[in-house]
Write an enzyme that holds these catalytic residues in place. Structure first.
Site, PDB file in Angstrom:
ATOM      1  N   HIS A  35      37.332  25.345  15.663  1.00 14.81           N
ATOM      2  CA  HIS A  35      35.874  25.734  15.363  1.00 14.81           C
ATOM      3  C   HIS A  35      35.305  24.615  14.228  1.00 14.81           C
ATOM      4  CE1 HIS A  35      32.535  27.945  16.190  1.00 14.81           C
ATOM      5  NE2 HIS A  35      33.314  29.132  16.390  1.00 14.81           N
ATOM      6  N   ASP A  56      31.968  24.206  19.103  1.00 16.30           N
ATOM      7  CA  ASP A  56      31.475  25.636  18.944  1.00 16.30           C
ATOM      8  C   ASP A  56      31.212  26.404  20.172  1.00 16.30           C
ATOM      9  OD1 ASP A  56      30.415  25.252  16.261  1.00 16.30           O
ATOM     10  OD2 ASP A  56      28.978  23.878  16.714  1.00 16.30           O
TER      11      ASP A  56
END
Length: 472
Positions: A443, A447
């Protein structure tokens, strides 16, 4: 090897440019045993790969310096050998006493079969992996002894025979129906037919879409055998306790270190998508027998998945990247790591420049990596340079999984089991072959939006295969 006046020193070789040390995994030869030129004398472990160190000359093992489990620097002496009768005759009295206990057939080449029933650990392991009765294997070693080459040749000869039998038999003899990479089912025909491996209660015979009776598992279309169970060595000295102890192997220790690093440094997120692979199943059923005749290998679902993923990475190159604190490094070459599960470890060999290969080429790469993994022939170069990992967890019946990212890559994708389900299409119910694809992502780099679009592109690519799709 280098001489020391009393024999030859065998040193730890430079197996890769960046290698500085390796761990002795297992000695395949013991003091007093005869060794042929280029015959493996020990197995060494480094960064999740096990390699064999061969003897450069024929001779007799004299002394083991580095013990099993010991980490040795490159260039350090691991054992000593004596070469030729002159060197053996000049050995120390203690070593002569050891040799005096050996039969003539163990110390010198023999014309008979005196060593026929003496098997090295490497030979026994290969025979167990392939389900071979060593009594059926002709031995070409000293005194009729069976070597690793004899076992490998025996397996290859039987695989060649299997290609010429009817299509249904070919299907049963090759369990790599979904690209058995990621599971322990990367074994050949003989092991797939052993009653001890395939449990009747977990398998049934059904009619496939191409008209042949084929063994399948109820949990997935592609499953043709039960995964092999790991062999666990138990310390019997702990009798009387309510538990037993298992030593942590160097490979397991390396896996633990890498997994801990991945989880602690990478903020994992997870997402899943469902794919209709009905057309893909029909396409593969149409082409697999011809592909087997032409190429001599199995056409697996994994080859199509690889092609779909590689084409999606071309459209979303950020998936092919690594985190570098103040920068994101996007790799130009698409090198796909494949999670290969064995009885006691998971290895990730790499298909280099996968974007330059067609479906047939990817199928050949999958088969080659599976073969090298089975035979323990992976080199360090086979494990380096991966930029994106694919794991075929569906080969053992999984329908959903949360994989750990192969550090330092940005993502890992699992292809789950293909299962027939009722699906609503245009307000009507139809039976379709469905599969989940699960992805873990870093992350820091990726995304949900970009990963959602990437998975949609993979889905489009997989569902875009039809009966007109070309393999070459």
């Amino acid at each position: 090897m280098s001489g020391n006046g009393m024999g030859k020193d065998v040193v730890m070789p430079q197996l890769a440019e960046s290698l500085v040390s390796a761990t002795i995994g297992k000695w395949l030869k013991q003091p007093g045993e005869a060794i042929e030129a280029y015959e493996p004398i020990c197995e060494v472990i480094t960064d999740k790969v096990m390699a064999e160190i061969p003897a450069t000359e024929a001779g007799i093992m004299r002394e083991i310096i580095a013990q099993e489990g010991e980490t040795v620097q490159v260039g350090a002496v691991i054992c000593r050998m004596d070469h030729g009768s002159a060197e053996v005759a000049g050995s120390t009295p203690a070593f002569k006493a050891e040799l005096s206990d050996l039969s003539v057939s163990e110390a010198v080449p023999a014309q008979g079969q005196e060593m026929r029933n003496r098997y090295s650990p490497a030979v026994q392991r290969l025979a167990q992996e392939h389900g071979i009765n060593l009594n059926d294997v002709p031995g070409t070693g000293l005194g009729g002894r069976i070597t690793r080459k004899d076992v490998i040749q025996f397996v290859e000869n039987h695989q060649a025979i299997a290609v010429s039998v009817p299509a249904a038999s070919v299907h049963r003899s090759n369990p790599a129906e979904q690209g058995t990479i990621s599971s322990v089912s990367t074994q050949n025909a003989v092991s797939a037919q052993q009653p001890s491996v395939v449990h009747p209660s977990a398998a049934q015979v059904s009619q496939s879409s191409n008209g042949h009776n084929e063994p399948v598992r109820t949990t997935g279309l592609h499953l043709s055998e039960n995964p092999r169970l790991p062999t666990i060595e138990i310390d019997n000295g702990q009798s009387g306790r309510g538990e037993y102890l298992i030593d942590v192997t160097p490979i397991r220790s390396t896996i633990a270190r890498n997994m801990r690093q991945s989880v602690s440094e990478i903020p994992h997120a997870w997402t899943m998508i469902e794919v209709d692979v009905t057309n893909l199943v029909q396409l593969r059923n149409k082409l697999k027998n011809e592909f087997m005749r032409n190429e001599g290998i199995n056409l697996t679902y994994l080859a199509f998945v690889l092609k779909a993923v590689v084409n999606a990475i071309k459209d979303y190159p950020i998936m092919n990247s690594v985190w570098a604190v103040d920068k994101i490094i996007v790799k130009r070459d698409i090198n796909i790591s494949l999670a290969v599960g064995t009885e006691d470890s998971v290895i990730t060999p790499v298909i280099k420049k996968a974007d330059q290969k067609n479906i047939a080429g990817l199928a050949r790469e999958v088969e080659e990596l599976a073969r090298k993994t089975r035979e323990g022939k992976l080199k360090l170069d086979d494990l380096q340079g991966g930029t994106f990992t694919i794991n075929n967890t569906g080969s053992f019946g999984s329908i959903s999984s949360y994989p750990i990212i192969n550090y330092p890559q940005a993502a890992i994708l699992t292809f789950e089991s293909i299962v027939k389900k009722p699906v609503v299409i245009n307000d009507m119910i139809a039976v379709r072959s469905m599969a989940n694809m699960c992805m873990s992502l870093d992350h820091r780099i990726l995304d949900g939006v970009i990963c959602g679009r990437f998975l949609q592109r993979v889905k489009e690519n997989l569902e875009g295969f039809d009966l007109e799709t070309k393999l070459y």
